[in-house]
Design a protein around this motif. Structure first.
Motif, PDB file in Angstrom:
ATOM      1  N   ASN A 285       1.049   3.578  -5.512  1.00 47.52           N
ATOM      2  CA  ASN A 285       2.416   3.536  -5.002  1.00 47.52           C
ATOM      3  C   ASN A 285       2.830   2.095  -4.741  1.00 47.52           C
ATOM      4  O   ASN A 285       1.981   1.196  -4.607  1.00 47.52           O
ATOM      5  CB  ASN A 285       2.545   4.319  -3.687  1.00 47.52           C
ATOM      6  CG  ASN A 285       2.209   5.791  -3.857  1.00 47.52           C
ATOM      7  OD1 ASN A 285       1.904   6.246  -4.946  1.00 47.52           O
ATOM      8  ND2 ASN A 285       2.269   6.531  -2.763  1.00 47.52           N
ATOM      9  N   VAL A 286       4.159   1.877  -4.663  1.00 48.28           N
ATOM     10  CA  VAL A 286       4.670   0.578  -4.233  1.00 48.28           C
ATOM     11  C   VAL A 286       4.363   0.433  -2.747  1.00 48.28           C
ATOM     12  O   VAL A 286       4.663   1.314  -1.944  1.00 48.28           O
ATOM     13  CB  VAL A 286       6.187   0.475  -4.490  1.00 48.28           C
ATOM     14  CG1 VAL A 286       6.705  -0.881  -4.007  1.00 48.28           C
ATOM     15  CG2 VAL A 286       6.488   0.662  -5.968  1.00 48.28           C
ATOM     16  N   ASN A 288       4.082  -1.556   1.155  1.00 49.74           N
ATOM     17  CA  ASN A 288       4.783  -2.400   2.112  1.00 49.74           C
ATOM     18  C   ASN A 288       3.943  -3.663   2.319  1.00 49.74           C
ATOM     19  O   ASN A 288       2.863  -3.597   2.920  1.00 49.74           O
ATOM     20  CB  ASN A 288       4.974  -1.659   3.433  1.00 49.74           C
ATOM     21  CG  ASN A 288       5.681  -2.506   4.478  1.00 49.74           C
ATOM     22  OD1 ASN A 288       5.979  -3.677   4.248  1.00 49.74           O
ATOM     23  ND2 ASN A 288       5.953  -1.908   5.625  1.00 49.74           N
ATOM     24  N   TYR A 313       0.369 -10.087  -2.024  1.00 46.48           N
ATOM     25  CA  TYR A 313       0.799  -8.836  -2.666  1.00 46.48           C
ATOM     26  C   TYR A 313       1.732  -9.164  -3.827  1.00 46.48           C
ATOM     27  O   TYR A 313       2.698  -9.925  -3.673  1.00 46.48           O
ATOM     28  CB  TYR A 313       1.506  -7.926  -1.675  1.00 46.48           C
ATOM     29  CG  TYR A 313       1.969  -6.612  -2.291  1.00 46.48           C
ATOM     30  CD1 TYR A 313       1.039  -5.670  -2.718  1.00 46.48           C
ATOM     31  CD2 TYR A 313       3.322  -6.331  -2.441  1.00 46.48           C
ATOM     32  CE1 TYR A 313       1.445  -4.467  -3.282  1.00 46.48           C
ATOM     33  CE2 TYR A 313       3.738  -5.122  -2.997  1.00 46.48           C
ATOM     34  CZ  TYR A 313       2.800  -4.200  -3.421  1.00 46.48           C
ATOM     35  OH  TYR A 313       3.210  -3.007  -3.992  1.00 46.48           O
ATOM     36  N   ALA A 315       4.296  -7.461  -5.987  1.00 42.80           N
ATOM     37  CA  ALA A 315       5.073  -6.225  -5.961  1.00 42.80           C
ATOM     38  C   ALA A 315       5.184  -5.589  -7.338  1.00 42.80           C
ATOM     39  O   ALA A 315       5.080  -4.368  -7.495  1.00 42.80           O
ATOM     40  CB  ALA A 315       6.461  -6.510  -5.383  1.00 42.80           C
ATOM     41  N   GLY A 316       5.396  -6.381  -8.384  1.00 46.44           N
ATOM     42  CA  GLY A 316       5.586  -5.816  -9.717  1.00 46.44           C
ATOM     43  C   GLY A 316       4.387  -5.060 -10.233  1.00 46.44           C
ATOM     44  O   GLY A 316       4.526  -4.185 -11.094  1.00 46.44           O
ATOM     45  N   ASN A 318       2.027  -3.637  -7.990  1.00 45.63           N
ATOM     46  CA  ASN A 318       1.442  -2.857  -6.888  1.00 45.63           C
ATOM     47  C   ASN A 318       0.038  -3.364  -6.558  1.00 45.63           C
ATOM     48  O   ASN A 318      -0.884  -2.586  -6.335  1.00 45.63           O
ATOM     49  CB  ASN A 318       1.376  -1.365  -7.230  1.00 45.63           C
ATOM     50  CG  ASN A 318       2.741  -0.756  -7.451  1.00 45.63           C
ATOM     51  OD1 ASN A 318       3.756  -1.396  -7.179  1.00 45.63           O
ATOM     52  ND2 ASN A 318       2.775   0.472  -7.943  1.00 45.63           N
ATOM     53  N   ASP A 344       2.567   2.493   2.107  1.00 43.79           N
ATOM     54  CA  ASP A 344       3.564   2.270   1.060  1.00 43.79           C
ATOM     55  C   ASP A 344       4.930   2.074   1.709  1.00 43.79           C
ATOM     56  O   ASP A 344       5.067   2.037   2.944  1.00 43.79           O
ATOM     57  CB  ASP A 344       3.553   3.402   0.040  1.00 43.79           C
ATOM     58  CG  ASP A 344       3.960   4.752   0.628  1.00 43.79           C
ATOM     59  OD1 ASP A 344       4.518   4.781   1.736  1.00 43.79           O
ATOM     60  OD2 ASP A 344       3.708   5.769  -0.048  1.00 43.79           O
ATOM     61  N   THR A 345       5.956   1.953   0.884  1.00 43.15           N
ATOM     62  CA  THR A 345       7.290   1.631   1.416  1.00 43.15           C
ATOM     63  C   THR A 345       7.909   2.787   2.190  1.00 43.15           C
ATOM     64  O   THR A 345       8.928   2.605   2.879  1.00 43.15           O
ATOM     65  CB  THR A 345       8.224   1.235   0.263  1.00 43.15           C
ATOM     66  OG1 THR A 345       8.180   2.258  -0.756  1.00 43.15           O
ATOM     67  CG2 THR A 345       7.795  -0.088  -0.344  1.00 43.15           C
TER      68      THR A 345
END
Length: 955
Positions: A285-286, A288, A313, A315-316, A318, A344-345
């Motif tokens: 998952n994406v 936080n 981290y 982001a692109g 994960n 995750d977000t």
């Protein structure tokens, strides 16, 4: 004007300083220079009425170097400076130093406790106490016994709706001895009394003990927290009664799909990882980014030392990264952990704590090949076998391919095949596309195109040769030993678990799916699985220490297969029980061969070291076991490790030079608990000097090496139902002369009766016709040719054994208890060639012991012109192997016939028997099982077995 210029210059300077200070601020990584301090003590400074059984403690402001917390830096003195005897320990959890007096203190006496500036923190030797820390206290006029109690808990007894990530806290009425609050005295159990794994910490301030589960608790479940009377106060007084408290967790709720870790760098179980490696973990998952930090993404050494670093981290992708602040240590196992604090977000935490382990490279040197299967110059290699090469460190998998790993036939003809690489063990495999040609010499090559993870290629091409047999390998592998052994008790709870196989295995089949450890009950133990080709050994390394006092079960499934694709016949299962203590004893070398200072050493000598205990085979490499000339020139070679005798062997790639001094060294090797090799009474390094003699090697059996029994032209007979041959059997005669056997091929039965059933865990090779209609591939022209070649190779080997020179006459033995002139019983024989002047050898007056003196390549040849007899009409006898002796290196050349415990059965014979006229084991009707660790080969007559197990040695 001057004032104005000065003021302007000052302002400009200050601005420049501020500008330079701001620039690059983030690029500076300052070391930890903060000195530790003592933040609290028990008893407190100036305390009075202190119990005479008190145990003084000091709590530090940060983690300390435990080696600097000792009886020199932590002292207690009475009136006049009289030193109080006692022991000092340090608990990393809580950073607490403890002084335990050897006896009760005196009443009404003032004592002075001191922590000196010799106490250092774990970050740097320069970070010591700024000044000695001194405090005083006065004991009570009479000893006061205060019985500790638990005054409160969180969650409270009977609480409901408790969060799944809850830690259980217990507050005591008085200061406690932190060492008595452990997994034995403080437990959390679920339904059915199943113990919840977790960690225990004690905070002196407030006297609070905390149990933190390793994983989130189950929903809607009642748990029981228990603190037993084994918990004691600092005065050594136990709880009056067990403390028991229950609570129930929250009911299940519908939650989003939690994130999981889908891949990591390095891989779990990877070996030879670079010292500057940046760790990464890819999530499903994406995430936080704010929840990915040094609290949720940690790295520790196997000793539990935290590694500082920065967490990032991407982001692109994960992807979370952990960059260590400094280079990692060589030859060290590290454990990376991502906790459930990572979210995750949507705020959903990681499904479960995720851990993986890896081992760093021994040294930043070019990779080398440390072991091959088959070995260089090996003969009798099955035509359906894959080829292995083990590297000294982790390799770049993309550089291990059909270009860098090749196999060629005579004339340089390239053999088609598939190349693969297994990170757990650093092993490359070449699997030929089809069976190799029989009786053919092949050349295997690893080129300099093979590179490690730093892009460093091999310094030179590595080339080795081997010659095939006339048949395939159809013998199923077996597990021949485990550590801990089946049924073992009191096992150190910080040990790894190993299983050693009867032959080389396909490393891709030795995984966490085929090798598992469970306990208590069927609860899986988290860990990594590796395979060391140097010793045919699989190792399961638990992610965290095993639970003390618990029964565990190890299982190797039938997924595990050898290099020919033969799987275990059945799952191999064993159990062991952990004890209450870890293994902290370092291994030592107990014997070397040659011994230090030896002279006249053979030019073909292999170098070996015997260890005091089982070792981690992945630490036995050419980086940890080295040979060099006295002038410092390194000797190229390969290494191997015998998990049964704890012997590591260095085999030079070519003969040693005559009249030359050499120095052998073993450093960096570790035992299964991670304890590094220590010095002992045996010199390490050790030196020796060569002579000018080349000792002839053991005889080459050729294709006959694959046979456990061969009945010349007269066949083989089995009587009994307990006979098992772990190898091939055969005869140059027709299939009807094999009776009482069947192999692994369905419906292929060789004249069995209900009372005469024998399993051949390999192939049966005879002349036509087939034994039954159901097995058209046996008793054919092909199997006849295989049998003929084996007979020819056995005859060649027999003649070589007869021709071995300088046999020592041991036909008489004063003090051996009588018997025939060729009596070998009650003897201990060193490696060598032995002959019997009367023409025969017997082992009747006692067992025969063959002592390799620490050399696993030592061999024995027994030459006799007539008979060979083992056992008496009333007692079975055995051949015993000690100090690294191996059955594959023992040969019995029998001029006529051999009889092995022919009346009573039982006993164990070691080695290959090649006789002219026949060999018989036991007598019909005897139920005792006789074991042959070797082969029974007859040139002309028959082989007769009665309830006999034959284990063909691995090459």
């Amino acid at each position: 004007m001057n004032k104005g210029r000065i003021g302007t210059a000052s302002i400009v300077g200050m601005l420049l300083v501020l500008f330079l200070t701001g620039c690059g601020q983030e690029a500076i990584n300052l070391p930890d220079t903060t000195r530790p301090t003592v933040v609290s003590t028990t008893p407190a400074q100036g305390a009075t009425g202190v119990s005479v059984t008190t145990v003084p403690t000091a709590t530090f402001s940060k983690a300390m170097n435990s080696a600097t917390i000792n009886a020199t830096t932590f002292t207690l003195a009475g009136p006049g400076g009289a030193v109080v005897a006692g022991t000092v320990s340090y608990a990393a959890t809580g950073s607490i130093a403890t002084f335990v007096p050897a006896a009760n203190l005196a009443t009404s006496t003032t004592y002075v406790a001191t922590i000196t500036t010799g106490a250092q923190d774990a970050a740097s030797p320069s970070n010591s106490l700024l000044a000695n820390y001194v405090w005083t206290f006065t004991t009570s006029p009479a000893a006061t016994v205060i019985v500790p109690t638990v005054t409160g808990s969180n969650p409270a007894n009977g609480a409901t709706g408790v969060a799944l990530a809850t830690a259980f806290n217990a507050t005591f009425s008085t200061a406690m001895n932190a060492s008595t609050l452990n997994a034995n005295t403080f437990k959390l159990t679920g339904p059915g009394g199943v113990v919840v794994p977790g960690t225990i910490a004690y905070t002196a301030t407030g006297s609070v003990a905390t149990f933190t589960p390793l994983l989130p608790l189950a929903t809607n479940t009642t748990y029981v927290a228990t603190i037993t009377t084994g918990a004691q106060s600092q005065a050594g007084v136990a709880l009056a009664n067990n403390f028991v408290s229950t609570f129930t967790t929250v009911p299940p709720a519908t939650v989003p799909v939690p994130p999981v870790v889908v891949s990591t760098i390095p891989l779990n179980g990877a070996t030879g990882v670079p010292l500057n490696q940046t760790l990464s973990a890819v999530f499903s998952n994406v995430m936080n980014p704010a929840t990915l930090n040094t609290t949720t993404f940690r790295l520790t050494s196997s000793a539990g030392t935290a590694i500082t670093g920065t967490v990032g981290y991407v982001a692109g992708g994960n992807t979370a990264t952990f960059t260590p602040s400094a280079a990692l240590l060589p030859s060290t196992t590290y454990v990376a952990t991502i906790t459930t604090g990572a979210q995750d977000t949507t705020g959903t935490p990681l499904a479960a704590l995720y851990q993986w382990a890896f081992r760093t490279v021994p040294a930043p040197t070019p990779p080398t090949v440390i072991s091959t299967t088959p070995a260089n110059n090996a003969a009798g290699v099955p035509v359906n076998q894959s080829i292995l090469a083990t590297f000294s460190e982790a390799m770049n998998p993309t550089t291990i391919n059909g270009t860098s790993f090749t196999l060629t036939a005579p004339g340089g003809v390239v053999v088609a095949g598939t190349v693969s690489y297994l990170a757990t063990g650093s092993i490359a495999t070449f699997a030929p596309a089809e069976n190799l040609a029989i009786s053919t010499t092949y050349v295997a090559t690893i080129t300099t195109g093979a590179q490690d993870l730093l892009g460093i290629g091999m310094a030179n091409n590595y080339v080795w040769t081997f010659t095939t047999a006339a048949t395939s390998d159809t013998t199923k592998p077996t597990v021949i030993s485990t550590i801990p052994a089946n049924g073992a008790t009191g096992v150190a709870f910080n040990t790894a678990v190993t299983a050693t196989f009867s032959e080389a295995m396909d490393p891709s089949t030795i995984t966490a799916a085929s090798f598992t450890v469970t306990g208590p009950g069927t609860t899986p133990v988290a860990g990594s699985v590796t395979y060391a080709a140097v010793g045919n050994t699989a190792t399961f390394t638990p992610t965290v220490n095993l639970v003390p006092g618990t029964l565990f079960t190890g299982t190797i499934t039938t997924v595990a297969s050898d290099l020919a694709g033969n799987t275990l016949a059945v799952n191999y299962v064993w159990t062991f029980t952990t004890g209450a203590a870890p293994d902290t004893t370092p291994p030592t070398i107990t014997q070397t061969n040659p011994v230090s200072g030896a002279t006249g050493v053979a030019l073909t000598q292999t170098i070996s070291a015997t260890f005091s205990e089982a070792m981690d085979p992945l630490t036995i490499t050419t980086a940890t076991f080295k040979l060099a000339t006295a002038g410092g020139d390194a000797v190229a070679g390969t290494v191997s490790y015998d998990a049964l005798s704890f012997i590591a062997t260095f085999t030079p790639s070519s003969s040693l030079e005559g009249g030359t001094s050499y120095l052998a060294t073993v450093t960096g090797a570790k035992d299964l608990a991670g304890n590094a090799l220590a010095g002992g009474t045996i010199p390490n390094p050790w030196n020796f000097a060569t002579g000018a003699v080349v000792v002839p090697p053991p005889v080459n059996l050729g294709t006959a090496s694959l046979f456990g029994g061969f009945g010349g032209g007269a066949g083989m007979t089995n009587q009994g139902t307990e006979t098992v041959v772990n190898g091939n059997i055969g005869t140059t005669a027709v299939s009807t002369l094999i009776t009482g056997f069947h192999d692994n091929t369905p419906n292929c039965i060789y004249t069995e009766t209900p009372l005469n059933v024998g399993l051949v865990n390999g192939s049966i090779d005879t002349a036509p016709p087939p034994p039954t209609v159901g097995c058209p591939n046996e008793g054919t022209a092909v199997t006849s040719a295989i049998a003929a070649q084996a007979a020819a190779d056995a005859l060649t080997a027999y003649n070589a054994l007869v021709a071995f020179p300088n046999g020592l006459d041991v036909s008489t033995c004063p003090g051996c208890g009588g018997g025939s002139a060729g009596e070998l019983g009650n003897r201990v024989l060193a490696p060598g060639i032995y002959k019997s002047a009367p023409g025969s050898f017997d082992i009747t007056q006692g067992d025969l012991t063959l002592d390799a003196q620490g050399d696993p390549n030592a061999f024995w040849v027994f030459q006799m012109a007539t008979t060979f007899g083992v056992g008496t009409p009333s007692v079975s006898r055995s051949v015993l192997l000690v100090n690294g002796a191996q059955a594959k290196n023992v040969f019995w050349q029998v001029g006529t016939a051999a009889t092995i415990n022919g009346i009573v059965g039982g006993g164990t014979l070691q080695g290959t028997v090649i006789s002219q006229a026949g060999t018989a084991v036991s007598t019909a009707g005897v139920v005792a099982v006789t074991t042959i660790n070797g082969r029974l080969l007859v040139l002309s007559g028959p082989v007769t077995l009665v309830n006999t197990v034959i284990n063909v040695p691995a090459p």
